[in-house]
Design an enzyme around this catalytic site. Structure first.
Site, PDB file in Angstrom:
ATOM      1  N   TYR A 280       0.809  -1.219   0.000  1.00  0.00           N
ATOM      2  CA  TYR A 280       0.000   0.000   0.000  1.00  0.00           C
ATOM      3  C   TYR A 280       0.844   1.272   0.000  1.00  0.00           C
ATOM      4  CZ  TYR A 280      -4.099  -2.851   0.956  1.00  0.00           C
ATOM      5  OH  TYR A 280      -5.105  -3.777   0.855  1.00  0.00           O
ATOM      6  N   GLU A 341      -2.707  -7.970  -2.426  1.00  0.00           N
ATOM      7  CA  GLU A 341      -3.497  -6.767  -2.107  1.00  0.00           C
ATOM      8  C   GLU A 341      -2.748  -5.537  -2.591  1.00  0.00           C
ATOM      9  OE1 GLU A 341      -4.797  -6.092   1.962  1.00  0.00           O
ATOM     10  OE2 GLU A 341      -5.114  -8.237   2.251  1.00  0.00           O
TER      11      GLU A 341
HETATM   12  C1  GAL Z   1      -4.632  -4.853   4.771  1.00  0.00           C
HETATM   13  C2  GAL Z   1      -5.589  -5.893   5.300  1.00  0.00           C
HETATM   14  C3  GAL Z   1      -6.973  -5.772   4.762  1.00  0.00           C
HETATM   15  C4  GAL Z   1      -7.456  -4.348   4.568  1.00  0.00           C
HETATM   16  C5  GAL Z   1      -6.393  -3.509   3.893  1.00  0.00           C
HETATM   17  C6  GAL Z   1      -6.742  -2.035   3.771  1.00  0.00           C
HETATM   18  O1  GAL Z   1      -3.613  -4.620   5.690  1.00  0.00           O
HETATM   19  O2  GAL Z   1      -5.114  -7.197   4.990  1.00  0.00           O
HETATM   20  O3  GAL Z   1      -7.825  -6.511   5.606  1.00  0.00           O
HETATM   21  O4  GAL Z   1      -7.895  -3.835   5.743  1.00  0.00           O
HETATM   22  O5  GAL Z   1      -5.173  -3.595   4.573  1.00  0.00           O
HETATM   23  O6  GAL Z   1      -6.386  -1.332   4.913  1.00  0.00           O
END
Ligand code: GAL
Length: 448
Positions: A280, A341
Site C-alpha cells: 500500500y 493486495e
Molecule cells: C490490509 C488488510 C486488509 C485491509 C487492507 C486495507 O492490511 O489485509 O484486511 O484492511 O489492509 O487497509
C-alpha cells in the site's frame, strides 16, 4: 493492442476481500466483541451486515464477472467453521462450497486465505495466539477446511499479514487484545510461524497439487534524511523485523533474533510455493532514541501525494515504484509472485484511477525485468468494514451505502474492468483516465 502494456497470458485479474469485512453478522469472534466497546471503532461504527456476503455474495460475484475479472481472493471465517472447540459446522462449510462454486461458475479462480485477523471467541478466551495450543488448533481447522473445499480451490494462503496483526494488536495496541507488549508479541510471532508451517504441510498432505503461501504486508521503510546514518539504521531494523524476519524463516527454516538464536526448524524451510505481496505504501523513518518506537518514527515523504485520512492521518503515500522494487526484491526466491493486495482509500475516486494505472505500470516493468508475476488482486471490490476505521476509509471499486446496501460503480471500476478485458493497458485507456501518466509511459524514448 496497438501500443500498450500487455500482461502475460492467463494473468489473474482479481479483487481481494476478507470474511469479517464483507460477510456481515460475524458474531462469534474477538472483533465482534471489540466493536461493541465504545470508542473502539471510528464513530462507533458497526460491521453489521457489512457487504451482506454471507447471505448474498453472489450479487458481487456477478459484478466481478461483468468487469471481466478472472479471479478473486477471499477468506474463510474460522469462527463459522469451528464455532466451538473441535466442533465443525458443516452448514458453514457448505456455504463456502456454494461461494467457491459460484466463483468458478463465473470463470473466477478462487484464492482462499485461512486466517485474516479474526479468532473464534473460544480461541481468544484461551489466549489466542499467545497460547501455543493455537498451532495445533489452527492445523486441525486447516485440515477440515481444505478437505471440505479442496476440490474447488487450488491456491491457499495460510495467514494474512502476520506482522500487521502483531503491530496493531501487541505493539500499537489498537486492535484486540489491545496490548503494548513487545515481549508478549514474540511468542505470538513464533506461534504464527509454526502454525503456518503446520498448515503448509497439512494442506499439501490433503491436496498434493495445491499451491500454498501466505500474504505479507511490506512497508519498504527507508531513512528520512539521506545524511543521517541513524535514520537508516532504524529503517533497516524495521525492514528486518517487519518485512524480512518472517519471510526468511520460511525460506531457510531459521528462527532468527529476537525470535530465537538461529535454530533450524525443518517444517518451516521452503514452506511457500509462491510469494503473496500486499503493498500500500512506503514509510520514511526518523531516528528516535526511544526503544519503544524501535528507534524510529515513521512518516510519509514531505512532498508526497497522500491518500484519504484515517483516524491518525493519511493512510498512504503515492509511491508506485515500491511495487516494482518489491517484486525485484522477491525475485531472489525464484517463486511465482502474486500481488495479493494493493489499493487505496479514496472516497471520491479522484486519485484511484491514476494510482491504479501507475501501480500496474510498475508491475509491468517488473514483469519485463523478468519477475514471474502471475496475478494482481485489487483491494477491494466494494467498500467494506475497515477494521478500527469502520466505514471511514473507502477502498472499493464500488461505493457502498451500508444502510441500504446500494452499490454505485466508481470510475475506477470501469477502468479496472477494461484492464482485465484487455489483459493490459492500452495507450488510449491510460490517456482517458490519467493523461499525464500516459504521456510519461508512452512517449517515445520513455525510460520505462
Ligand atoms: C490490509 C488488510 C486488509 C485491509 C487492507 C486495507 O492490511 O489485509 O484486511 O484492511 O489492509 O487497509
Amino acid at each position: 493492442m496497438a501500443q500498450g502494456l500487455n500482461f502475460p497470458d492467463k494473468f489473474l485479474w482479481g479483487t481481494a476481500t476478507s470474511a469479517y469485512q464483507v460477510e456481515g453478522n460475524t458474531r462469534n469472534n474477538q472483533w465482534w466483541d471489540f466493536e461493541q466497546q465504545p470508542g473502539a471503532i471510528w464513530h462507533n461504527d458497526k460491521s453489521g451486515l457489512a457487504c451482506d456476503w454471507w447471505r448474498n455474495a453472489e450479487q458481487d460475484f456477478d459484478r466481478m464477472q461483468q468487469l471481466h475479472l478472472n479471479a478473486h481472493r477471499l477468506s474463510i471465517e474460522w469462527s463459522r467453521v469451528e464455532p466451538e472447540p473441535g466442533v465443525f459446522d458443516h452448514r458453514a462449510l457448505d456455504r463456502y462450497r456454494e461461494m467457491l462454486g459460484g466463483l468458478r461458475a463465473r470463470g473466477l479462480e478462487p484464492m482462499v486465505s485461512l486466517y485474516h485477523f479474526t479468532n473464534p471467541r473460544w480461541l481468544e478466551a484461551r489466549g489466542g495466539w499467545e497460547n501455543a495450543e493455537t498451532i495445533i488448533r489452527f492445523q486441525n481447522y486447516a485440515r477440515t477446511t481444505v478437505k471440505a473445499l479442496g476440490d474447488l480451490c487450488q491456491t491457499w494462503l495460510t495467514v494474512n499479514e502476520p506482522l500487521v496483526y502483531l503491530a496493531q494488536s501487541w505493539f500499537r495496541g489498537i486492535w484486540p487484545p489491545l496490548k503494548q507488549d513487545f515481549l508478549a508479541a514474540l511468542p505470538v510471532f513464533r506461534h504464527l510461524l509454526y502454525a503456518h508451517a503446520a498448515a503448509y504441510q497439512t494442506i499439501h498432505a490433503c491436496q498434493p497439487h495445491a499451491q500454498v503461501g501466505y500474504a505479507s504486508a511490506f512497508r519498504l521503510f527507508s531513512g528520512l534524511r539521506p545524511d543521517h546514518p541513524m535514520d537508516h539504521f532504524a529503517a533497516e531494523l524495521k525492514r528486518y523485523l517487519f518485512d524480512h524476519l518472517w519471510i526468511w524463516a520460511t525460506v531457510d527454516g531459521k528462527i532468527r533474533p529476537p525470535l530465537g538464536v538461529g535454530q533450524y526448524y525443518p517444517p518451516l524451510a521452503n514452506s511457500f510455493d509462491f510469494i503473496g505481496i500486499n503493498y500500500y505504501t512506503r514509510d520514511l523513518v526518523r531516528f528516535s532514541p526511544n526503544p519503544l518506537t524501535l528507534f524510529g518514527n515513521e512518516q510519509f515523504s514531505p512532498d508526497a501525494e497522500l491518500s484519504d485520512n484515517g483516524r491518525d492521518g493519511p493512510y498512504s503515500e503515492y509511491y508506485p515504484e515500491g511495487l516494482y522494487q518489491l517484486c525485484r526484491e522477491m525475485q531472489q526466491f525464484g517463486k511465482p509472485i502474486y500481488i495479493t493486495e494493493n489499493g487505496l482509500p479514496d472516497r471520491d475516486d479522484d486519485q484511484r484511477p491514476r494510482w491504479l494505472l501507475a501501480h500496474l505500470h510498475q508491475l509491468h516493468r517488473a514483469i519485463e525485468a523478468g519477475c514471474d508475476v502471475r496475478g494482481y488482486f485489487h483491494w477491494t471490490l466494494v467498500d467494506n468494514f475497515e477494521w478500527h476505521e469502520g466505514w471511514n476509509l473507502r477502498f472499493g471499486l464500488f461505493a457502498l451505502n451500508p444502510a441500504t446496501q446500494l452499490r454505485t460503480a466508481r470510475a475506477s471500476a470501469h477502468l479496472y474492468g477494461a484492464i482485465a478485458e484487455q489483459n493490459g493497458i492500452s495507450q488510449e485507456l491510460c490517456a482517458k483516465f490519467a493523461p499525464k501518466l500516459a504521456d510519461k509511459i508512452f512517449s517515445a524514448g520513455a525510460a520505462d
